[in-house]
Scaffold this motif. Structure first.
Motif, PDB file in Angstrom:
ATOM      1  N   MET A   7     -13.941  21.461  70.716  1.00 29.17           N
ATOM      2  CA  MET A   7     -14.789  22.098  71.712  1.00 29.17           C
ATOM      3  C   MET A   7     -14.487  21.475  73.067  1.00 29.17           C
ATOM      4  O   MET A   7     -14.359  20.251  73.188  1.00 29.17           O
ATOM      5  CB  MET A   7     -16.271  21.945  71.373  1.00 29.17           C
ATOM      6  N   ILE A   8     -14.369  22.329  74.098  1.00 33.38           N
ATOM      7  CA  ILE A   8     -14.044  21.873  75.443  1.00 33.38           C
ATOM      8  C   ILE A   8     -15.231  22.137  76.363  1.00 33.38           C
ATOM      9  O   ILE A   8     -15.721  23.272  76.451  1.00 33.38           O
ATOM     10  CB  ILE A   8     -12.787  22.581  75.982  1.00 33.38           C
ATOM     11  N   ILE A   9     -15.675  21.100  77.032  1.00 36.09           N
ATOM     12  CA  ILE A   9     -16.794  21.194  77.962  1.00 36.09           C
ATOM     13  C   ILE A   9     -16.279  20.881  79.364  1.00 36.09           C
ATOM     14  O   ILE A   9     -15.704  19.803  79.593  1.00 36.09           O
ATOM     15  CB  ILE A   9     -17.919  20.198  77.600  1.00 36.09           C
ATOM     16  N   ILE A  10     -16.450  21.823  80.287  1.00 35.98           N
ATOM     17  CA  ILE A  10     -16.029  21.629  81.672  1.00 35.98           C
ATOM     18  C   ILE A  10     -17.244  21.741  82.578  1.00 35.98           C
ATOM     19  O   ILE A  10     -17.901  22.782  82.612  1.00 35.98           O
ATOM     20  CB  ILE A  10     -14.944  22.655  82.090  1.00 35.98           C
ATOM     21  N   GLU A  52     -14.020  16.624  69.297  1.00 36.92           N
ATOM     22  CA  GLU A  52     -13.409  16.928  68.001  1.00 36.92           C
ATOM     23  C   GLU A  52     -14.194  16.246  66.886  1.00 36.92           C
ATOM     24  O   GLU A  52     -15.202  15.594  67.136  1.00 36.92           O
ATOM     25  CB  GLU A  52     -11.942  16.479  67.991  1.00 36.92           C
ATOM     26  N   ASN A  53     -13.717  16.445  65.664  1.00 38.36           N
ATOM     27  CA  ASN A  53     -14.379  15.885  64.473  1.00 38.36           C
ATOM     28  C   ASN A  53     -15.861  16.260  64.407  1.00 38.36           C
ATOM     29  O   ASN A  53     -16.746  15.402  64.367  1.00 38.36           O
ATOM     30  CB  ASN A  53     -14.238  14.362  64.429  1.00 38.36           C
ATOM     31  N   PRO A  54     -16.156  17.544  64.393  1.00 42.48           N
ATOM     32  CA  PRO A  54     -17.565  17.962  64.347  1.00 42.48           C
ATOM     33  C   PRO A  54     -18.185  17.704  62.979  1.00 42.48           C
ATOM     34  O   PRO A  54     -17.486  17.567  61.971  1.00 42.48           O
ATOM     35  CB  PRO A  54     -17.492  19.471  64.625  1.00 42.48           C
ATOM     36  N   LYS A  55     -19.502  17.666  62.975  1.00 43.53           N
ATOM     37  CA  LYS A  55     -20.247  17.543  61.725  1.00 43.53           C
ATOM     38  C   LYS A  55     -20.525  18.941  61.187  1.00 43.53           C
ATOM     39  O   LYS A  55     -21.019  19.811  61.910  1.00 43.53           O
ATOM     40  CB  LYS A  55     -21.565  16.806  61.966  1.00 43.53           C
ATOM     41  N   PHE A  56     -20.179  19.163  59.922  1.00 45.75           N
ATOM     42  CA  PHE A  56     -20.403  20.476  59.317  1.00 45.75           C
ATOM     43  C   PHE A  56     -21.814  20.552  58.745  1.00 45.75           C
ATOM     44  O   PHE A  56     -22.238  19.670  57.992  1.00 45.75           O
ATOM     45  CB  PHE A  56     -19.387  20.741  58.206  1.00 45.75           C
ATOM     46  N   LEU A  57     -22.555  21.586  59.112  1.00 46.71           N
ATOM     47  CA  LEU A  57     -23.899  21.824  58.589  1.00 46.71           C
ATOM     48  C   LEU A  57     -23.845  23.034  57.659  1.00 46.71           C
ATOM     49  O   LEU A  57     -23.519  24.143  58.091  1.00 46.71           O
ATOM     50  CB  LEU A  57     -24.890  22.083  59.733  1.00 46.71           C
ATOM     51  N   ASP A  58     -24.147  22.812  56.401  1.00 48.89           N
ATOM     52  CA  ASP A  58     -24.118  23.884  55.405  1.00 48.89           C
ATOM     53  C   ASP A  58     -25.209  24.911  55.731  1.00 48.89           C
ATOM     54  O   ASP A  58     -26.396  24.558  55.751  1.00 48.89           O
ATOM     55  CB  ASP A  58     -24.352  23.294  54.010  1.00 48.89           C
ATOM     56  N   PRO A  59     -24.855  26.167  56.002  1.00 46.72           N
ATOM     57  CA  PRO A  59     -25.871  27.179  56.348  1.00 46.72           C
ATOM     58  C   PRO A  59     -26.866  27.463  55.231  1.00 46.72           C
ATOM     59  O   PRO A  59     -27.913  28.063  55.481  1.00 46.72           O
ATOM     60  CB  PRO A  59     -25.031  28.430  56.678  1.00 46.72           C
ATOM     61  N   ARG A  60     -26.545  27.021  54.013  1.00 47.19           N
ATOM     62  CA  ARG A  60     -27.509  27.164  52.919  1.00 47.19           C
ATOM     63  C   ARG A  60     -28.605  26.108  53.038  1.00 47.19           C
ATOM     64  O   ARG A  60     -29.680  26.266  52.444  1.00 47.19           O
ATOM     65  CB  ARG A  60     -26.804  27.033  51.570  1.00 47.19           C
ATOM     66  N   LYS A  61     -28.325  25.055  53.790  1.00 49.00           N
ATOM     67  CA  LYS A  61     -29.276  23.954  53.919  1.00 49.00           C
ATOM     68  C   LYS A  61     -29.894  23.863  55.315  1.00 49.00           C
ATOM     69  O   LYS A  61     -30.797  23.064  55.539  1.00 49.00           O
ATOM     70  CB  LYS A  61     -28.586  22.626  53.581  1.00 49.00           C
ATOM     71  N   TYR A  62     -29.384  24.671  56.248  1.00 44.62           N
ATOM     72  CA  TYR A  62     -29.903  24.663  57.613  1.00 44.62           C
ATOM     73  C   TYR A  62     -30.108  26.102  58.078  1.00 44.62           C
ATOM     74  O   TYR A  62     -29.244  26.971  57.848  1.00 44.62           O
ATOM     75  CB  TYR A  62     -28.938  23.959  58.574  1.00 44.62           C
ATOM     76  N   HIS A  63     -31.233  26.352  58.713  1.00 46.30           N
ATOM     77  CA  HIS A  63     -31.506  27.655  59.306  1.00 46.30           C
ATOM     78  C   HIS A  63     -31.633  27.503  60.813  1.00 46.30           C
ATOM     79  O   HIS A  63     -32.237  26.549  61.314  1.00 46.30           O
ATOM     80  CB  HIS A  63     -32.781  28.257  58.726  1.00 46.30           C
ATOM     81  N   LEU A  64     -31.067  28.479  61.535  1.00 50.70           N
ATOM     82  CA  LEU A  64     -31.079  28.446  62.989  1.00 50.70           C
ATOM     83  C   LEU A  64     -31.913  29.597  63.546  1.00 50.70           C
ATOM     84  O   LEU A  64     -31.959  30.684  62.974  1.00 50.70           O
ATOM     85  CB  LEU A  64     -29.655  28.559  63.542  1.00 50.70           C
ATOM     86  N   SER A  65     -32.536  29.335  64.674  1.00 49.95           N
ATOM     87  CA  SER A  65     -33.231  30.397  65.406  1.00 49.95           C
ATOM     88  C   SER A  65     -33.172  30.070  66.890  1.00 49.95           C
ATOM     89  O   SER A  65     -33.033  28.910  67.285  1.00 49.95           O
ATOM     90  CB  SER A  65     -34.683  30.538  64.935  1.00 49.95           C
ATOM     91  N   LYS A  66     -33.290  31.117  67.707  1.00 49.65           N
ATOM     92  CA  LYS A  66     -33.255  30.959  69.156  1.00 49.65           C
ATOM     93  C   LYS A  66     -34.308  31.873  69.758  1.00 49.65           C
ATOM     94  O   LYS A  66     -34.333  33.074  69.469  1.00 49.65           O
ATOM     95  CB  LYS A  66     -31.872  31.306  69.711  1.00 49.65           C
ATOM     96  N   ASP A  67     -35.189  31.277  70.547  1.00 49.49           N
ATOM     97  CA  ASP A  67     -36.277  32.039  71.183  1.00 49.49           C
ATOM     98  C   ASP A  67     -37.108  32.798  70.148  1.00 49.49           C
ATOM     99  O   ASP A  67     -37.503  33.949  70.358  1.00 49.49           O
ATOM    100  CB  ASP A  67     -35.708  33.022  72.216  1.00 49.49           C
ATOM    101  N   GLY A  68     -37.331  32.156  68.995  1.00 49.94           N
ATOM    102  CA  GLY A  68     -38.159  32.754  67.954  1.00 49.94           C
ATOM    103  C   GLY A  68     -37.446  33.756  67.063  1.00 49.94           C
ATOM    104  O   GLY A  68     -38.044  34.296  66.136  1.00 49.94           O
ATOM    105  N   LYS A  69     -36.160  34.016  67.308  1.00 49.95           N
ATOM    106  CA  LYS A  69     -35.398  34.983  66.506  1.00 49.95           C
ATOM    107  C   LYS A  69     -34.454  34.238  65.567  1.00 49.95           C
ATOM    108  O   LYS A  69     -33.641  33.422  66.005  1.00 49.95           O
ATOM    109  CB  LYS A  69     -34.605  35.921  67.418  1.00 49.95           C
ATOM    110  N   ILE A  77     -21.652  26.262  60.331  1.00 55.59           N
ATOM    111  CA  ILE A  77     -22.282  25.654  61.510  1.00 55.59           C
ATOM    112  C   ILE A  77     -21.581  24.331  61.780  1.00 55.59           C
ATOM    113  O   ILE A  77     -21.413  23.513  60.876  1.00 55.59           O
ATOM    114  CB  ILE A  77     -23.786  25.401  61.275  1.00 55.59           C
ATOM    115  N   TYR A  78     -21.161  24.127  63.042  1.00 54.20           N
ATOM    116  CA  TYR A  78     -20.489  22.890  63.419  1.00 54.20           C
ATOM    117  C   TYR A  78     -21.233  22.246  64.581  1.00 54.20           C
ATOM    118  O   TYR A  78     -21.587  22.911  65.557  1.00 54.20           O
ATOM    119  CB  TYR A  78     -19.032  23.149  63.811  1.00 54.20           C
ATOM    120  N   GLU A  79     -21.442  20.942  64.493  1.00 55.04           N
ATOM    121  CA  GLU A  79     -22.168  20.200  65.518  1.00 55.04           C
ATOM    122  C   GLU A  79     -21.208  19.240  66.234  1.00 55.04           C
ATOM    123  O   GLU A  79     -20.598  18.377  65.611  1.00 55.04           O
ATOM    124  CB  GLU A  79     -23.324  19.428  64.881  1.00 55.04           C
ATOM    125  N   PHE A  80     -21.057  19.432  67.552  1.00 53.94           N
ATOM    126  CA  PHE A  80     -20.219  18.576  68.380  1.00 53.94           C
ATOM    127  C   PHE A  80     -21.108  17.706  69.263  1.00 53.94           C
ATOM    128  O   PHE A  80     -22.003  18.216  69.938  1.00 53.94           O
ATOM    129  CB  PHE A  80     -19.295  19.417  69.273  1.00 53.94           C
TER     130      PHE A  80
END
Length: 366
Positions: A7-10, A52-69, A77-80
């Motif tokens: 992942m590149i952050i500028i 680099e070297n992100p942490k993998f989050l199993d989508p069966r074990k983690y649920h995501l939502s944004k603004d209540g959706k 899911i990858y966490e950098f």
């Protein structure tokens, strides 16, 4: 650029998919970034992060939502982790990828990730096979089928409290003052109050004791907080009873209910939707809302005081009736044994030594 590995952050913005490649210029201490449009720009090293070297989050074990959706069809899911922020890369099953700041998302970890909770849950699943609750049409066991579908468990649902009773809060912060638009008695008052103050509440009683009325009051207390409520049962008649009460001419509140459940109910609900709903303009006034709720809470306290006094009065009446019965039999005993008692000798203000003397006389008579 492999977006699942890098992942590149500028300048604090996620630019991974826009960058073709980058190269560090040691002489100028800058990062030369070439974008997909073949244009190259130079940035100070502090303005560019190559993660680099992100942490993998199993989508069966983690649920995501944004603004209540809630996010659906998540494949990976990858966490950098950056210098100043953490970023999430999400891969969906339709080959769509999205990048987010972690602060933008609500990430819920499944409570089943905890070993002890998972062991208890497996035990509950096995014991559910002993249940006699079955589908009326095909005889299939209901509970094992439902438990089999559960692969993710939020930490704030009631089931997690059974998996770990130590996490069960005894009550909410502060005292809750309920409202009772459908009326109540003392036991119903206590039942609604405890239901609103505790994470898990069990209310039981034989037919005709007002369980449906209690449910209606619980619904009202949830709705007044701006929340929604789901009423479920293993048979349709119980939920239909609640709906019929709300839809009656006395309340005319059936329009607030979505009668779902089996597929036929869902179809009928969608097909019979109407647009001529009641006029809600007089239902709520923001100007008097705080004062109104304060008045309701004060009346709720007074109502509980009245109920307590009524209950105490009923207890005293029962005690009085028992004493009257005891006196009746005592007088009958005196008549049968020709024993006379001078009641004027024994007054309410009599001291303890005289009461002891009376007790000794009674013992000698017996």
């Amino acid at each position: 650029m492999n977006t699942t590995k890098y992942m590149i952050i500028i300048k604090g913005e996620i630019k991974t998919r826009d960058v073709k490649y980058l190269e560090q210029d040691d002489a100028s201490h800058k990062m030369n970034v070439t974008f997909n449009n073949r244009k190259t720009y130079s940035y100070t090293l502090d303005n560019v992060e190559f993660l680099e070297n992100p942490k993998f989050l199993d989508p069966r074990k983690y649920h995501l939502s944004k603004d209540g959706k809630n996010f659906f069809s998540v494949e990976a899911i990858y966490e950098f982790v950056g210098k100043n922020a953490t970023y999430i890369h999400v891969c969906f099953k339709n080959n769509v990828e999205r990048d987010y700041y972690k602060s933008q998302l609500d990430i819920q970890e499944s409570y089943l990730n905890k070993k002890d909770a998972a062991n208890v849950f497996d035990y509950i699943k096995e014991t559910s096979k002993l249940s006699n609750l079955k589908n009326e049409s095909n005889g299939e066991q209901l509970l094992p089928k439902k438990f089999k579908k559960i692969s993710f468990l939020r930490s704030d649902v009631a089931l997690t409290k059974y998996l770990n009773p130590k996490s069960l809060k005894e009550s909410i912060d502060g005292e809750y003052m309920p409202i009772f638009p459908f009326g109540c008695n003392n036991s119903q008052y206590v039942a609604v109050k405890r239901a609103m103050e505790n994470q898990i509440s069990v209310i039981q009683g034989p037919p005709g004791t007002g369980k449906t009325q209690t449910i209606l009051n619980i619904i009202a207390n949830i709705l007044i907080q701006g929340k929604t409520v789901q009423v479920v049962s293993n048979n349709n008649s119980a939920t239909e009873n609640v709906f019929e009460k709300l839809s009656s001419s006395k309340y005319n509140l059936g329009f607030i209910v979505a009668t779902l459940g089996k597929s036929d109910n869902k179809t009928n609900f969608i097909n019979n939707q109407k647009t001529n709903y009641p006029d809600f303009t007089s239902w709520k006034s923001d100007d008097i809302q705080d004062d109104f709720m304060q008045q309701v809470q004060e009346k709720s306290k007074k109502l509980k005081t009245v109920f307590d006094k009524q209950e105490r009065l009923a207890q005293l009446n029962q005690e009085l009736n028992r004493l009257k019965i005891e006196r009746k039999y005592f007088n009958e005993y005196l008549n049968e044994t020709n024993v006379t008692v001078d009641y004027t000798k024994y007054k309410r203000s009599m001291k303890s030594n005289k009461w002891m003397k009376l007790w000794q006389e009674c013992q000698s008579i017996s």
